[in-house]
Design a protein around this motif. Structure first.
Motif, PDB file in Angstrom:
ATOM      1  N   LYS A  55      67.133   0.402  59.100  1.00 35.53           N
ATOM      2  CA  LYS A  55      67.711   1.579  59.771  1.00 35.53           C
ATOM      3  C   LYS A  55      66.794   2.806  59.668  1.00 35.53           C
ATOM      4  N   ILE A  58      55.866  -7.743  55.493  1.00 39.23           N
ATOM      5  CA  ILE A  58      57.277  -7.391  55.717  1.00 39.23           C
ATOM      6  C   ILE A  58      57.472  -6.889  57.144  1.00 39.23           C
ATOM      7  N   GLY A  78      67.971  -2.174  53.270  1.00 38.18           N
ATOM      8  CA  GLY A  78      66.738  -2.843  53.660  1.00 38.18           C
ATOM      9  C   GLY A  78      66.782  -3.457  55.054  1.00 38.18           C
ATOM     10  N   ALA A  79      67.862  -3.211  55.814  1.00 38.93           N
ATOM     11  CA  ALA A  79      68.001  -3.831  57.144  1.00 38.93           C
ATOM     12  C   ALA A  79      67.014  -3.260  58.165  1.00 38.93           C
ATOM     13  N   VAL A  95      72.983  -3.594  55.992  1.00 34.48           N
ATOM     14  CA  VAL A  95      72.892  -3.595  54.523  1.00 34.48           C
ATOM     15  C   VAL A  95      71.574  -2.946  54.101  1.00 34.48           C
ATOM     16  N   THR A 115      63.653   2.978  58.885  1.00 38.59           N
ATOM     17  CA  THR A 115      62.374   2.739  59.565  1.00 38.59           C
ATOM     18  C   THR A 115      62.532   2.983  61.070  1.00 38.59           C
ATOM     19  N   ALA A 123      59.786  -4.833  58.932  1.00 39.87           N
ATOM     20  CA  ALA A 123      60.899  -3.911  58.657  1.00 39.87           C
ATOM     21  C   ALA A 123      61.802  -3.767  59.879  1.00 39.87           C
ATOM     22  N   GLN A 153      67.186  11.458  54.943  1.00 44.72           N
ATOM     23  CA  GLN A 153      68.036  10.997  53.850  1.00 44.72           C
ATOM     24  C   GLN A 153      67.904  11.922  52.640  1.00 44.72           C
ATOM     25  N   HIS A 189      76.506   4.111  55.446  1.00 47.29           N
ATOM     26  CA  HIS A 189      77.114   2.917  54.843  1.00 47.29           C
ATOM     27  C   HIS A 189      78.631   3.058  54.798  1.00 47.29           C
TER      28      HIS A 189
HETATM   29  N1  LIG Z   1      56.592   2.444  53.329  1.00 47.15           N
HETATM   30  C1  LIG Z   1      56.971   1.183  53.185  1.00 47.15           C
HETATM   31  N2  LIG Z   1      56.122   0.254  52.696  1.00 47.15           N
HETATM   32  C2  LIG Z   1      56.498  -1.042  52.560  1.00 47.15           C
HETATM   33  N3  LIG Z   1      57.714  -1.502  52.888  1.00 47.15           N
HETATM   34  C3  LIG Z   1      58.610  -0.626  53.373  1.00 47.15           C
HETATM   35  C4  LIG Z   1      58.294   0.760  53.543  1.00 47.15           C
HETATM   36  N4  LIG Z   1      59.388   1.387  54.055  1.00 47.15           N
HETATM   37  C5  LIG Z   1      60.337   0.437  54.189  1.00 47.15           C
HETATM   38  N5  LIG Z   1      59.880  -0.764  53.778  1.00 47.15           N
HETATM   39  C6  LIG Z   1      60.615  -2.042  53.792  1.00 47.15           C
HETATM   40  O1  LIG Z   1      61.117  -2.216  55.095  1.00 47.15           O
HETATM   41  C7  LIG Z   1      62.422  -2.791  55.050  1.00 47.15           C
HETATM   42  C8  LIG Z   1      63.395  -1.878  55.799  1.00 47.15           C
HETATM   43  O2  LIG Z   1      63.579  -0.672  55.045  1.00 47.15           O
HETATM   44  P1  LIG Z   1      64.469   0.542  55.550  1.00 47.15           P
HETATM   45  O3  LIG Z   1      64.288   1.668  54.576  1.00 47.15           O
HETATM   46  O4  LIG Z   1      64.182   0.811  56.969  1.00 47.15           O
HETATM   47  O5  LIG Z   1      65.936  -0.059  55.413  1.00 47.15           O
HETATM   48  P2  LIG Z   1      67.346   0.658  55.519  1.00 47.15           P
HETATM   49  O6  LIG Z   1      68.192  -0.196  56.410  1.00 47.15           O
HETATM   50  O7  LIG Z   1      67.195   2.073  55.908  1.00 47.15           O
HETATM   51  O8  LIG Z   1      67.876   0.554  54.010  1.00 47.15           O
HETATM   52  P3  LIG Z   1      68.853   1.531  53.153  1.00 47.15           P
HETATM   53  O9  LIG Z   1      70.236   1.285  53.657  1.00 47.15           O
HETATM   54  O10 LIG Z   1      68.672   1.014  51.767  1.00 47.15           O
HETATM   55  O11 LIG Z   1      68.384   2.953  53.324  1.00 47.15           O
HETATM   56  C9  LIG Z   1      62.744  -3.012  53.572  1.00 47.15           C
HETATM   57  O12 LIG Z   1      62.386  -4.338  53.243  1.00 47.15           O
HETATM   58  C10 LIG Z   1      61.841  -2.028  52.878  1.00 47.15           C
HETATM   59  O13 LIG Z   1      61.535  -2.466  51.576  1.00 47.15           O
END
Ligand SMILES: Nc1ncnc2c1ncn2[C@@H]1O[C@H](COP(=O)(O)OP(=O)(O)OP(=O)(O)O)[C@@H](O)[C@H]1O
Length: 241
Positions: free
Chosen positions: A42, A16, A39-40, A37, A44, A18, A83, A191
């Motif tokens: 943010k 993945i 999983g985008a 959206v 990370t 991220a 969060q 969001h």
């Molecule tokens: N510790 C981890 N191990 C494996 N995959 C991860 C991990 N943390 C995040 N991901 C994956 O990385 C991608 C980005 O996740 P992230 O949490 O950064 O998204 P986000 O934009 O903050 O989402 P949300 O709006 O739902 O909080 C997703 O596919 C998530 O499943």
């Protein structure tokens, strides 16, 4: 002057990706909203910038310091309200604030003074002696942000600061965040489009780990020929109006 310079920042979890090759510059005192959206990428991104996780490749410079080679220095100058509201449930509001101030090297007299000042600013003055676990969700979010601010960060990360708050609590928190504008560089994920319209100087939209668009709310609506940010966001995130 630039507070944040991000260069080709990438985070992979196995297969993945991220966050994928992110490049961005944020000015000192700017409030930058990161949208995308679920999983985008943010959270990370914010976790890498606040040195909670290491990037797979690339680098970012916060106030001139690298997140790779100088995370300690960055930790002294920045703070995050994550969060998940990060308060110690069994400590009082005052104790929570003083605890963080102490961790950041403030002596007990200064910590107490700063705790009272920040409680006043965040509408927590009457709650100082209450245990954090007995606060409402809105008050806990406020305490979480106040705890991040008591270290007097130059850069503040707010990950979904008003998640789950009622309309009144959200508006009150917006006012507190607005009072920081121009003084503290703020990177915020949310969001809620009205939150972005109300607070942000610029917006970045992430999709599939990539930063696809950066601009002001007006620039984004003009670019997509839409009337409001929500519609612009749907178009820029690959959705259908
Ligand atoms: N510790 C981890 N191990 C494996 N995959 C991860 C991990 N943390 C995040 N991901 C994956 O990385 C991608 C980005 O996740 P992230 O949490 O950064 O998204 P986000 O934009 O903050 O989402 P949300 O709006 O739902 O909080 C997703 O596919 C998530 O499943």
């Amino acid at each position: 002057m630039n507070a944040v310079i991000i260069k080709e920042l990438t985070k992979k979890y196995g297969n993945i990706v991220a966050v994928n090759n992110l490049n961005l510059t944020i000015e000192q005192g700017e409030l930058f909203a990161l949208l995308g959206v679920n999983g985008a990428g943010k959270t990370t991104t914010i976790k890498m910038l606040s040195c909670l996780i290491k990037p797979t490749s690339g680098d970012a410079f916060l106030l001139g310091e690298s997140i790779i080679s100088n995370p300690h220095s960055i930790n002294e100058k920045t703070n995050i309200s994550p969060q998940e509201t990060a308060v110690a449930a069994n400590l009082s509001v005052l104790e929570n604030l003083e605890l963080i101030a102490g961790i950041y090297g403030q002596n007990s007299k200064t910590a107490n003074k700063n705790a009272h000042e920040i409680a006043q600013k965040f509408g927590l003055k009457n709650e100082l002696n209450k245990k954090a676990k007995n606060l409402s969700g809105g008050m806990q979010r406020r305490l979480s942000i106040a705890m991040a601010l008591i270290s007097e960060p130059q850069i503040l990360f707010l990950d979904e600061p008003t998640l789950g708050l009622d309309v009144l609590a959200r508006r009150e928190l917006w006012a507190s965040i607005k009072s920081l504008k121009g003084k503290v560089t703020i990177i915020l994920t949310t969001h809620y489009m009205d939150e972005v319209e109300n607070l942000s100087d610029r917006v970045g939209i992430m999709a599939n780990g990539q930063l696809t668009t950066v601009g002001t709310v007006t620039e984004l609506t003009m670019q997509t020929n839409t009337a409001k940010l929500e519609d612009a966001f749907i178009v820029l995130s690959g959705g259908v109006l």
